[in-house]
Design a protein around this motif. Structure first.
Motif, short mmCIF file in Angstrom:
data_model
loop_
_atom_site.label_atom_id
_atom_site.label_comp_id
_atom_site.label_asym_id
_atom_site.label_seq_id
_atom_site.Cartn_x
_atom_site.Cartn_y
_atom_site.Cartn_z
N PRO A 87 42.20 51.03 36.29
CA PRO A 87 43.44 50.33 35.66
C PRO A 87 43.79 49.42 36.83
O PRO A 87 44.48 48.31 36.17
N GLU A 88 43.91 49.55 38.04
CA GLU A 88 44.39 48.81 38.98
C GLU A 88 43.76 47.41 39.47
O GLU A 88 44.25 46.78 40.02
N ASP A 89 42.55 47.46 38.89
CA ASP A 89 41.66 46.22 38.61
C ASP A 89 41.91 45.28 37.70
O ASP A 89 41.68 44.24 37.70
N THR A 90 43.02 45.62 36.91
CA THR A 90 43.50 44.71 35.69
C THR A 90 44.11 43.52 36.42
O THR A 90 45.20 43.64 37.27
N ALA A 91 43.54 42.30 36.16
CA ALA A 91 44.31 41.15 36.74
C ALA A 91 43.53 39.78 35.94
O ALA A 91 42.55 40.12 35.39
N VAL A 92 43.95 38.73 36.08
CA VAL A 92 43.39 37.47 36.09
C VAL A 92 42.22 37.01 37.22
O VAL A 92 42.89 37.06 38.44
N TYR A 93 41.13 37.02 36.93
CA TYR A 93 40.14 36.79 37.87
C TYR A 93 39.71 35.30 37.93
O TYR A 93 39.61 34.79 36.81
N TYR A 94 39.88 34.64 39.08
CA TYR A 94 39.49 33.37 39.41
C TYR A 94 38.27 32.98 40.20
O TYR A 94 38.05 33.95 41.27
N CYS A 95 37.36 32.26 39.89
CA CYS A 95 36.13 31.84 40.85
C CYS A 95 36.90 30.64 41.67
O CYS A 95 37.63 29.94 41.15
#
Length: 123
Positions: A87-95
């Motif tokens: 759950p702590e990986d929840t985020a907006v991921y950007y390259c």
């Protein structure tokens, strides 16, 4: 260089997702590529990076052993395979892309950014 990230979504804890980022506009193979993420209310943080050939990679301690960054220069694409999601990986991921290998955990060192893709991990 323009970057387009995709592959985010909703996944249960323990599951996997693979993010992709397609580059266009300049010679992809000349750049270091990286992934960052930003959770609500938090600063953008470094996740992983890969050198031009794919031979050298670096990871944040929080994802080491669970995430894998790779690239396919012929397709101008960088990937982030995410396993054992929490759950702590929840985020907006950007390259991101940069021509410099120094201070790669610093967001200011990265010149080009994709639009972000949302990853939500449910418990």
């Amino acid at each position: 260089v323009q970057l387009q990230a995709s592959g985010g979504g909703l996944v249960q804890a323990g599951g996997s997702l693979r993010l992709s980022c397609v580059a266009s506009g300049r010679t992809f193979s000349g750049y270091f590529m990286g992934w960052f993420r930003q959770a609500p209310g938090k600063e953008r943080e470094f996740i992983a990076r890969i050198n031009w050939s794919g031979a050298t990679t670096s990871y944040a301690d929080s994802v080491k052993g669970r995430f894998l960054i790779s690239r396919a220069n012929a397709k101008s694409t960088v990937y982030l395979q995410m396993n054992s999601l929490k759950p702590e990986d929840t985020a907006v991921y950007y390259c991101a892309a940069t021509g410099s290998s120094s201070s790669y955990t610093d967001v200011k060192r990265w010149a080009y950014w994709g639009q972000g893709t949302l990853v939500t991990v449910s418990s």
